[in-house]
Design an enzyme around this catalytic site. Structure first.
Site, PDB file in Angstrom:
ATOM      1  CG  HIS A 183       8.925  21.751  40.091  1.00 54.22           C
ATOM      2  ND1 HIS A 183       9.487  20.494  40.060  1.00 54.22           N
ATOM      3  CD2 HIS A 183       9.288  22.355  38.922  1.00 54.22           C
ATOM      4  CE1 HIS A 183      10.170  20.341  38.925  1.00 54.22           C
ATOM      5  NE2 HIS A 183      10.070  21.455  38.232  1.00 54.22           N
ATOM      6  CG  HIS A 228      14.294  23.491  38.405  1.00 51.71           C
ATOM      7  ND1 HIS A 228      14.426  24.204  37.241  1.00 51.71           N
ATOM      8  CD2 HIS A 228      13.331  22.576  38.173  1.00 51.71           C
ATOM      9  CE1 HIS A 228      13.569  23.770  36.341  1.00 51.71           C
ATOM     10  NE2 HIS A 228      12.881  22.766  36.879  1.00 51.71           N
ATOM     11  CD  GLU A 278      14.389  19.456  36.773  1.00 52.05           C
ATOM     12  OE1 GLU A 278      13.407  19.316  37.534  1.00 52.05           O
ATOM     13  OE2 GLU A 278      14.275  19.766  35.572  1.00 52.05           O
TER      14      GLU A 278
END
Length: 375
Positions: A104, A205, A341
């Site tokens: 991420h 998220h 996601e």
């Protein structure tokens, strides 16, 4: 749209809270910290409002919290193997934060930054919106709200990511626009432009729980994913390159089933992830923007459909969440929410045969994901 203060960061900067409402009673609250979804209140089958996303009471919870709750993650969502990639013959080393891998965005993710805000009447910064008289937190009361009388239910968060940010090449301008419709749809529109070729993979998220954010496990809720294939992964949850058929495996959600029915099955992918943490190949690969997944609560009757034009959706059952303090005194643990996601496939920067994952200099990237609610 309504705005109010969401508290202060440890360095003294103020964060804002932006509240969108529609004519059917649905309310979405967003913060400029991480361009995050803070709450989504939707009516259940009896008309009572339920907050169906995990979150925190104020910005300090997001600053100190874990799990990227509700946030936009980037520059590259999901994992990059070995924390490096090669582009145009040059190897780039990134920050690593997931064993030897980058997850991420690495150690300075977009989810931990204060974004700028643009509301329909013009460009403003978070400090411009929150003047000296603004309340310190949501609990200071609606009487202190600064009201902006605009007809559309939209807010845009923007971020300028410089060349070298997180180790990535190219200065990138990112815009994420949230729009609430009167059909109980929350559109997330992503846009980005780069000064040079660079990887890009943005996603939201949020952790969803259709029983309510503080109701505990999501394992009795019913999931459907319109996909017959997922990207098989190794013990570090990095794609091996194999596109695996879900037929006859606990990964198969083509026929709706309770999320917990097979989650503890003796299956290599589930054992490696400690539950579901896997990328499914979406029908958008062939069809473009379309319905990809559904989450449904038999308790509240609330249904959420996920629509996207992205080629992948990562199903994640909060396997790593431990004792996270959330809204209203709730404590979130493993499997207290589920993420959908929408994104390019994991580690796509290191797999030439994977779709997308890069933007070229001067190219404008756009994408839409929608969460549609009904009961």
């Amino acid at each position: 749209m309504e705005t109010l203060s969401f508290g202060r960061l440890s360095d003294g900067r103020r964060a804002g809270l932006y509240i969108l409402r529609n004519s059917r009673g649905m309310t979405v609250s967003l913060t400029d910290y991480g361009a995050s979804i803070v709450s989504i209140f939707v009516p259940d089958r009896m008309g009572a409002l339920k907050d169906v996303v995990l979150g925190h009471d104020d910005v300090s919870g997001y600053e100190n919290g874990h799990g990227s709750i509700g946030a936009v993650v980037g520059r590259v969502a999901n994992r990059i193997g070995g924390g490096s990639f090669t582009l145009d013959g040059r190897t780039f080393e990134l920050t690593v934060n997931n064993g030897p891998n980058t997850l991420h965005g690495g150690c300075d993710p977009y989810s931990k930054r204060l974004w700028d805000v643009r509301i329909p009447f013009g460009q403003v910064s978070s400090r411009d919106v929150m003047g000296a008289s603004a309340p310190e937190s949501i609990s200071d009361g609606v009487s202190s709200l600064a009201r902006y009388n605009v007809s559309n239910k939209t807010v845009t968060f923007t971020l300028d990511s410089p060349d070298g940010d997180q180790g990535f090449p190219g200065a990138v301008h990112v815009e994420v626009t949230y729009t609430l419709t009167d059909d109980n749809e929350l559109h997330i529109d992503y846009a980005a432009e780069s000064a040079s070729d660079t990887p890009l993979n943005l996603t939201n998220h949020s952790y969803f729980n259709m029983d309510g954010h503080n109701s505990g496990s999501v394992l009795d809720q019913v999931v459907q994913i319109h996909s017959g294939t997922f990207t098989a992964s190794d013990d570090d949850l990095l794609p091996t390159g194999e596109l695996r058929d879900v037929t006859g495996t606990p990964m198969d959600f083509r026929i709706p089933k309770a999320l917990g029915r097979d989650i503890d099955a003796d299956y290599d992918a589930l054992k490696a992830g400690g539950g579901y943490d896997h990328n499914y190949v979406t029908p958008a690969v062939a069809q473009g923007y379309c319905e990809t997944a559904t989450l449904y609560s038999r308790v509240t009757g609330i249904r959420m459909d996920v629509l996207t034009d992205m080629p992948g959706v990562q199903l994640y059952t909060a396997n790593g969440m431990e004792g996270e303090t959330g809204k209203d005194g709730a404590v979130y643990g493993p499997r207290s929410g589920v993420c959908f996601e929408t994104q390019f496939w994991p580690d796509s920067v290191n797999h030439e045969d994977f779709p997308g994952g890069f933007i070229r200099a001067g190219e404008k990237f756009t994408s839409r994901t929608t969460y549609r609610f009904s009961s």
